[in-house]
Scaffold this motif. Sequence first.
Motif, PDB file in Angstrom:
ATOM      1  N   GLY A  36       0.795  -1.226   0.000  1.00  0.00           N
ATOM      2  CA  GLY A  36       0.000   0.000   0.000  1.00  0.00           C
ATOM      3  C   GLY A  36       0.825   1.272   0.000  1.00  0.00           C
ATOM      4  O   GLY A  36       0.333   2.342   0.359  1.00  0.00           O
ATOM      5  N   HIS A  37       2.094   1.168  -0.391  1.00  0.00           N
ATOM      6  CA  HIS A  37       2.999   2.320  -0.435  1.00  0.00           C
ATOM      7  C   HIS A  37       3.851   2.225  -1.700  1.00  0.00           C
ATOM      8  O   HIS A  37       3.869   1.197  -2.373  1.00  0.00           O
ATOM      9  N   GLU A  38       4.546   3.316  -2.034  1.00  0.00           N
ATOM     10  CA  GLU A  38       5.448   3.331  -3.190  1.00  0.00           C
ATOM     11  C   GLU A  38       6.887   3.099  -2.720  1.00  0.00           C
ATOM     12  O   GLU A  38       7.420   3.897  -1.943  1.00  0.00           O
ATOM     13  N   ILE A  39       7.487   2.019  -3.192  1.00  0.00           N
ATOM     14  CA  ILE A  39       8.864   1.697  -2.823  1.00  0.00           C
ATOM     15  C   ILE A  39       9.732   1.744  -4.080  1.00  0.00           C
ATOM     16  O   ILE A  39       9.431   1.061  -5.070  1.00  0.00           O
ATOM     17  N   PHE A  40      10.785   2.538  -4.039  1.00  0.00           N
ATOM     18  CA  PHE A  40      11.737   2.628  -5.145  1.00  0.00           C
ATOM     19  C   PHE A  40      13.094   2.093  -4.682  1.00  0.00           C
ATOM     20  O   PHE A  40      13.480   2.265  -3.522  1.00  0.00           O
ATOM     21  N   PHE A  41      13.796   1.462  -5.600  1.00  0.00           N
ATOM     22  CA  PHE A  41      15.079   0.837  -5.277  1.00  0.00           C
ATOM     23  C   PHE A  41      16.176   1.369  -6.190  1.00  0.00           C
ATOM     24  O   PHE A  41      16.067   1.273  -7.422  1.00  0.00           O
ATOM     25  N   LYS A  42      17.214   1.956  -5.598  1.00  0.00           N
ATOM     26  CA  LYS A  42      18.390   2.405  -6.339  1.00  0.00           C
ATOM     27  C   LYS A  42      19.299   1.184  -6.508  1.00  0.00           C
ATOM     28  O   LYS A  42      19.902   0.699  -5.543  1.00  0.00           O
ATOM     29  N   ALA A  43      19.405   0.691  -7.735  1.00  0.00           N
ATOM     30  CA  ALA A  43      20.024  -0.616  -8.002  1.00  0.00           C
ATOM     31  C   ALA A  43      21.546  -0.534  -8.134  1.00  0.00           C
ATOM     32  O   ALA A  43      22.112  -0.687  -9.218  1.00  0.00           O
ATOM     33  N   GLU A  44      22.217  -0.326  -7.006  1.00  0.00           N
ATOM     34  CA  GLU A  44      23.679  -0.295  -7.004  1.00  0.00           C
ATOM     35  C   GLU A  44      24.292  -1.691  -7.170  1.00  0.00           C
ATOM     36  O   GLU A  44      25.503  -1.817  -7.349  1.00  0.00           O
ATOM     37  N   CYS A  45      23.457  -2.715  -7.138  1.00  0.00           N
ATOM     38  CA  CYS A  45      23.931  -4.059  -7.488  1.00  0.00           C
ATOM     39  C   CYS A  45      24.359  -4.122  -8.948  1.00  0.00           C
ATOM     40  O   CYS A  45      25.084  -5.051  -9.349  1.00  0.00           O
ATOM     41  N   LEU A  46      23.953  -3.144  -9.754  1.00  0.00           N
ATOM     42  CA  LEU A  46      24.334  -3.070 -11.165  1.00  0.00           C
ATOM     43  C   LEU A  46      25.495  -2.100 -11.400  1.00  0.00           C
ATOM     44  O   LEU A  46      25.845  -1.808 -12.545  1.00  0.00           O
ATOM     45  N   GLN A  47      26.080  -1.620 -10.327  1.00  0.00           N
ATOM     46  CA  GLN A  47      27.205  -0.694 -10.399  1.00  0.00           C
ATOM     47  C   GLN A  47      28.470  -1.429 -10.819  1.00  0.00           C
ATOM     48  O   GLN A  47      28.528  -2.664 -10.802  1.00  0.00           O
ATOM     49  N   LYS A  48      29.498  -0.701 -11.201  1.00  0.00           N
ATOM     50  CA  LYS A  48      30.817  -1.288 -11.428  1.00  0.00           C
ATOM     51  C   LYS A  48      31.203  -2.110 -10.206  1.00  0.00           C
ATOM     52  O   LYS A  48      30.914  -1.728  -9.078  1.00  0.00           O
ATOM     53  N   ILE A  49      31.839  -3.225 -10.379  1.00  0.00           N
ATOM     54  CA  ILE A  49      32.238  -4.214  -9.374  1.00  0.00           C
ATOM     55  C   ILE A  49      31.041  -4.801  -8.633  1.00  0.00           C
ATOM     56  O   ILE A  49      31.172  -5.554  -7.687  1.00  0.00           O
ATOM     57  N   GLY A  50      29.812  -4.459  -9.065  1.00  0.00           N
ATOM     58  CA  GLY A  50      28.619  -5.036  -8.479  1.00  0.00           C
ATOM     59  C   GLY A  50      28.229  -4.468  -7.137  1.00  0.00           C
ATOM     60  O   GLY A  50      27.495  -5.105  -6.384  1.00  0.00           O
ATOM     61  N   ALA A  51      28.680  -3.245  -6.820  1.00  0.00           N
ATOM     62  CA  ALA A  51      28.351  -2.665  -5.516  1.00  0.00           C
ATOM     63  C   ALA A  51      28.612  -1.163  -5.503  1.00  0.00           C
ATOM     64  O   ALA A  51      29.471  -0.652  -6.236  1.00  0.00           O
ATOM     65  N   PHE A  52      27.891  -0.470  -4.606  1.00  0.00           N
ATOM     66  CA  PHE A  52      28.040   0.981  -4.445  1.00  0.00           C
ATOM     67  C   PHE A  52      29.451   1.388  -4.053  1.00  0.00           C
ATOM     68  O   PHE A  52      29.863   2.529  -4.260  1.00  0.00           O
ATOM     69  N   LYS A  53      30.226   0.475  -3.499  1.00  0.00           N
ATOM     70  CA  LYS A  53      31.567   0.788  -3.007  1.00  0.00           C
ATOM     71  C   LYS A  53      32.474   1.342  -4.104  1.00  0.00           C
ATOM     72  O   LYS A  53      33.466   2.027  -3.815  1.00  0.00           O
ATOM     73  N   ALA A  54      32.143   1.064  -5.363  1.00  0.00           N
ATOM     74  CA  ALA A  54      32.934   1.616  -6.468  1.00  0.00           C
ATOM     75  C   ALA A  54      32.950   3.135  -6.422  1.00  0.00           C
ATOM     76  O   ALA A  54      33.937   3.773  -6.803  1.00  0.00           O
ATOM     77  N   ARG A  55      31.886   3.731  -5.940  1.00  0.00           N
ATOM     78  CA  ARG A  55      31.776   5.191  -5.891  1.00  0.00           C
ATOM     79  C   ARG A  55      32.803   5.783  -4.923  1.00  0.00           C
ATOM     80  O   ARG A  55      33.570   6.688  -5.287  1.00  0.00           O
ATOM     81  N   GLY A  56      32.810   5.298  -3.696  1.00  0.00           N
ATOM     82  CA  GLY A  56      33.739   5.829  -2.707  1.00  0.00           C
ATOM     83  C   GLY A  56      35.180   5.533  -3.026  1.00  0.00           C
ATOM     84  O   GLY A  56      36.067   6.383  -2.842  1.00  0.00           O
ATOM     85  N   GLY A  57      35.436   4.322  -3.519  1.00  0.00           N
ATOM     86  CA  GLY A  57      36.805   3.955  -3.880  1.00  0.00           C
ATOM     87  C   GLY A  57      37.335   4.803  -5.015  1.00  0.00           C
ATOM     88  O   GLY A  57      38.450   5.339  -4.949  1.00  0.00           O
ATOM     89  N   CYS A  58      36.526   4.948  -6.057  1.00  0.00           N
ATOM     90  CA  CYS A  58      36.942   5.732  -7.221  1.00  0.00           C
ATOM     91  C   CYS A  58      37.118   7.204  -6.866  1.00  0.00           C
ATOM     92  O   CYS A  58      38.073   7.854  -7.308  1.00  0.00           O
TER      93      CYS A  58
END
Length: 329
Positions: A36-58
């Motif tokens: 009964g609510h709107e749920i959105f998902f930011k799919a960082e599983c599709l990021q480089k190396i398969g995780a959001f950690k690529a952002r901080g490392g880079c």
Amino acid sequence: MSLVTLRDIETAKSRIEGFIKKTPIVSSKLLNDWLGHEIFFKAECLQKIGAFKARGGCNTVSWLVENGQKPAKIVANSSGNHAQAIAWASKQFNIPATIFMPSYSSKVKIRATKSYGAEVVLCETRDIADAKVKAAAAEKFTYWIPPFNHEQVIAGQGTAMFEALNEIKDVDAVFAPCGGGGLVSGTMVATRGLSPQTKVFGVEPLNANDAAESLRKNSIQRLKSIPDTLADGVMTMAVGDITFEHLKKLDGIYEVEENRIIYWSQWLTHLLKLHLEPTSAMSMDGVCQWLKTQKTKRKVMVVLTGGNVDNATQNAIWKEDCLMEIPRL
């Protein structure tokens, strides 16, 4: 101590956008109808190396090079996705990297880290890995990039929510997993800067709830032993002094039992058709805990942190079928 600002995140976004992916935001109509609510998902599983950690490392490696501080060698300590991120980011700038990892780290993440060209040193425990990286960092022309307690790492991680909130407006609450607190800290800064009315929550396993304990006692609490949790992305022993200052500004932190981590790992994989780590799926239980307290329809954003799952973890997730129990509030 200097805390991260929205300007730091905006600069990080410009710095790394030629290297990382602008990941999609996905949703499930069926899940939204059930809850009964709107749920959105930011799919960082599709990021480089398969995780959001690529952002901080880079961002951190790029920042070093940009400021004329390119080291002869980079070292890092991690149980998984940060290890891959630093190995990958260092390779982009032809800098040798050595990563100290606990021997119980995901085999998939160990192999991936090696495949990016880094030297991997396996250690019996996380504490030993932490001690060895500190010793290695003392060597001349060597730079240590920690997994979360670093301003540039936090700023890089914050770019995920910065992207998300520029795409989806009027979000009532955002949720992200909390291990060492780097992602949640960056998420909090980005959200406060772009959408001050939006609430920000962290989520962690009940079996590894050092962040929640730290906030309750208003001092950093360290786990007494390696946590027994399927969410290997948040197995840090304690938050950092920088991240803790950011965590104090959260609207709350939810603790999740292991059976609920498994439940949502199965359901989100099924509904979103994405390959997800238990750490990613864990946040959805925090979402449900919060939604049960709400009296009107809400719009929520969740960071799906990664998709690097080894065979042992997959077997543990799917040992029993949870899909017979439809998600309800």
